[in-house]
Write a protein that holds these residues in place. Structure first.
Motif, mmCIF file in Angstrom:
data_model
loop_
_atom_site.group_PDB
_atom_site.id
_atom_site.type_symbol
_atom_site.label_atom_id
_atom_site.label_comp_id
_atom_site.label_asym_id
_atom_site.label_seq_id
_atom_site.Cartn_x
_atom_site.Cartn_y
_atom_site.Cartn_z
ATOM 1 N N PRO A 179 -12.995 20.517 -51.501
ATOM 2 C CA PRO A 179 -13.322 19.754 -50.293
ATOM 3 C C PRO A 179 -12.366 18.573 -50.131
ATOM 4 N N ASN A 186 -11.199 14.845 -48.925
ATOM 5 C CA ASN A 186 -11.778 13.521 -48.854
ATOM 6 C C ASN A 186 -12.051 13.207 -47.379
ATOM 7 N N PRO A 187 -13.299 12.895 -46.998
ATOM 8 C CA PRO A 187 -13.611 12.643 -45.583
ATOM 9 C C PRO A 187 -12.765 11.527 -44.960
ATOM 10 N N ALA A 188 -12.447 10.494 -45.730
ATOM 11 C CA ALA A 188 -11.632 9.397 -45.189
ATOM 12 C C ALA A 188 -10.220 9.895 -44.892
ATOM 13 N N GLU A 189 -9.655 10.697 -45.785
ATOM 14 C CA GLU A 189 -8.306 11.219 -45.561
ATOM 15 C C GLU A 189 -8.297 12.202 -44.392
ATOM 16 N N THR A 190 -9.365 12.969 -44.251
ATOM 17 C CA THR A 190 -9.482 13.891 -43.117
ATOM 18 C C THR A 190 -9.527 13.109 -41.807
ATOM 19 N N ALA A 191 -10.311 12.037 -41.768
ATOM 20 C CA ALA A 191 -10.420 11.214 -40.558
ATOM 21 C C ALA A 191 -9.067 10.607 -40.204
ATOM 22 N N GLU A 204 -6.815 13.265 -38.750
ATOM 23 C CA GLU A 204 -7.222 13.577 -37.376
ATOM 24 C C GLU A 204 -6.759 12.478 -36.420
ATOM 25 N N GLU A 230 -16.585 3.490 -41.562
ATOM 26 C CA GLU A 230 -18.037 3.451 -41.740
ATOM 27 C C GLU A 230 -18.748 2.777 -40.577
ATOM 28 N N ARG A 235 -12.821 6.563 -32.669
ATOM 29 C CA ARG A 235 -13.393 7.900 -32.552
ATOM 30 C C ARG A 235 -14.554 7.832 -31.562
#
Length: 157
Positions: A14, A16-21, A24, A93, A139
């Motif tokens: 999976p 890292n959600p922060a790196e994905t954001a 994007e 966040e 976002r």
């Protein structure tokens, strides 16, 4: 006899959600700089995807720029080159996540010309052709949008 090979698929690691954001947001930022020259060359926001990537001040300034070019019988030709795009801060966040992106903007191959003659518009050249631009993205409804650009011609890159 060889033992049977397991049919269990490999599970992807999976992200890292922060790196994905951040990735994007950078993709939306790239889309913004892809669509902006199209709008300024066509003298219309409609027919481009600029509204997909820009909102608030950034979209308003684009609309004003299109109107000014139309009024003056001018268009933008060529394209800017945006390099070294980096997320310099992120507040992921918050209720409305945001990031700041810093880039080097090269406008040496992007300029204002008279729509009729194709000649460079008087006074349209800039003494600095490569400088830092800092943009704020947020976002909104699941999509990153550029809200504001700060051009820094005093900071060459």
């Amino acid at each position: 006899m060889t033992p049977p090979v397991s049919a269990t698929p490999a599970t992807p690691t999976p992200l890292n959600p922060a790196e994905t954001a951040k990735a994007e947001a950078l993709a939306a930022y790239k889309g913004y700089w892809t669509e902006m020259p199209k709008a300024l060359a066509a003298l219309a926001i409609e027919g481009t995807d600029l509204k997909r990537f820009a909102a608030a001040d950034a979209l308003s300034k684009a609309e004003v720029s299109v109107g000014g070019l139309k009024r003056d019988g001018q268009i933008m030709t060529g394209e800017p080159v945006v390099t070294d795009s980096t997320v310099t801060s992120a507040e992921l966040e918050k209720k409305t996540p945001s990031v700041s992106v810093s880039s080097c903007l090269d406008i040496s191959k992007w300029g204002i010309v008279d729509k009729q003659t194709g000649n460079p518009a008087p006074g349209a050249s800039s003494p600095v052709s490569r400088y830092i631009v800092v943009s704020l993205l947020e976002r909104w409804d699941g999509a990153w949008k550029v809200l504001r650009d700060e051009l820094h011609p005093e900071k060459p890159c």
